[in-house]
Design an enzyme around this catalytic site. Structure first.
Site, short mmCIF file in Angstrom:
data_model
loop_
_atom_site.label_atom_id
_atom_site.label_comp_id
_atom_site.label_asym_id
_atom_site.label_seq_id
_atom_site.Cartn_x
_atom_site.Cartn_y
_atom_site.Cartn_z
N LYS A 15 41.90 67.88 16.63
CA LYS A 15 43.27 67.37 16.79
C LYS A 15 43.52 66.90 18.22
CE LYS A 15 45.18 71.28 15.55
NZ LYS A 15 43.99 72.12 15.35
N ARG A 90 53.57 73.72 12.22
CA ARG A 90 52.45 74.57 11.81
C ARG A 90 52.86 75.57 10.73
NH1 ARG A 90 48.49 74.56 16.39
NH2 ARG A 90 47.46 76.55 16.44
N ARG A 129 33.48 74.47 23.71
CA ARG A 129 34.56 73.63 24.28
C ARG A 129 34.85 74.00 25.73
NH1 ARG A 129 39.92 73.24 21.00
NH2 ARG A 129 39.70 75.49 20.97
N ARG A 162 38.70 78.48 26.96
CA ARG A 162 39.93 79.15 26.52
C ARG A 162 39.64 80.59 26.09
NH1 ARG A 162 42.76 74.85 22.53
NH2 ARG A 162 43.20 76.78 21.43
N ARG A 173 41.88 82.95 13.87
CA ARG A 173 42.81 81.81 13.92
C ARG A 173 42.63 80.92 12.68
NH1 ARG A 173 40.83 79.52 19.21
NH2 ARG A 173 41.99 77.66 18.62
#
Ligand code: AP5
Ligand code: MG
Length: 227
Positions: A15, A90, A129, A162, A173
């Site tokens: 996203k 969300r 990431r 993160r 998640r």
């Protein structure tokens, strides 16, 4: 009538990556709820303190807090022509509140790209990431490495990993996403706004599919000149 694009998909689907590219191509603002929360945590605001207590557990921040933050963001001048929403709405309650905000802003959701990928790919991508400290530019050590390790290509700032990208947290998640966010797929399907995209394709391919759908979305705005 301003144009809003809502990016839906699980953690790691792409996203943020797509929002970054689409914002540049369409000149629409990129509004990321996760980035706004992380900015508030960095600046040690009261909103950041509340958000952190949920984000650290991989849970969603309460709807009322999230909706207020997004509303405050969408009335800023750079959203006058619309925005690309990355991570909001969300939950069904957020989607309903967003409809009210859209009426006030004289906007509409033109397109909801729903980006999918397998759980193993999501875990692998988030594990690799790296995110830029200054503006949230997104990299991946395997699929999209920066030119110089640990440094953002665009602004030279430090890249970091993160806290919520550890494997167990990502799997949690994903479960939260399946339970609380998946109902929005039906919500926007009924509204005729969804296009489902296989997010395991190259990011350029995903972008091309979104742009093509946008041109055919019936948006009041003609994007063909800008793209
Ligand atoms: P948020 O920051 O929104 O995280 P998320 O939705 O879990 O999604 P991610 O940012 O992890 O993934 P992404 O889809 O953006 O993937 P990316 O492009 O980076 O939310 C974090 C937390 O904030 C939530 O858990 C919650 O607590 C809170 N929150 C946020 N919004 C909220 C809301 N509305 N309500 C309540 N709480 C909220 O890509 C991932 C990696 O893959 C990158 O390394 C990238 O380079 C790579 N990649 C991307 N596309 C490709 C591709 N096509 N091929 C190969 N690699 C790719
Ligand atoms: Mg993101």
């Amino acid at each position: 009538m301003s144009t809003f694009i809502v990016l839906l998909g699980p953690p790691g689907a792409g996203k943020g990556t797509q929002a970054e590219i689409l914002a540049e191509k369409t000149k629409l603002a990129h509004v990321s709820s996760g980035d706004l929360f992380r900015e508030n945590i960095k600046n040690q605001t009261e909103l950041g303190r509340i958000a952190k207590s949920f984000m650290d557990k991989g849970e969603l921040v309460p709807d009322d807090v999230t909706i207020k933050m997004i509303k405050d963001r969408l009335v800023r001048p750079d959203c006058e022509t619309g925005a690309i929403l990355d991570g909001f709405p969300r939950t069904p309650a957020q989607a309903d509140a967003f409809e009210v905000i859209l009426t006030e802003l004289k906007g509409r959701v033109d397109l909801v790209p729903y980006i999918t990928a397998s759980e193993e790919v999501l875990v692998a991508r988030t594990g690799g990431r790296w995110t830029c400290r200054a503006h949230g530019h997104i990299y991946n050590q395997t699929y999209n490495p920066p030119k110089q390790s640990g440094v953002c290509d665009f602004d030279g700032s430090e890249l970091y990993q993160r806290d919520d990208d550890k494997e167990e947290m990502v799997r949690h998640r994903i479960r939260v996403y399946l339970k609380q966010t998946m109902p929005l797929v039906e919500y926007y399907r009924k509204a005729g706004r969804i296009i489902e995209i296989d997010g395991m394709q190259a990011k350029e391919k995903v972008t091309a599919i979104v742009l093509d759908a946008l041109k055919n979305s019936g948006s009041r705005r003609d994007f063909s000149a800008e793209m």
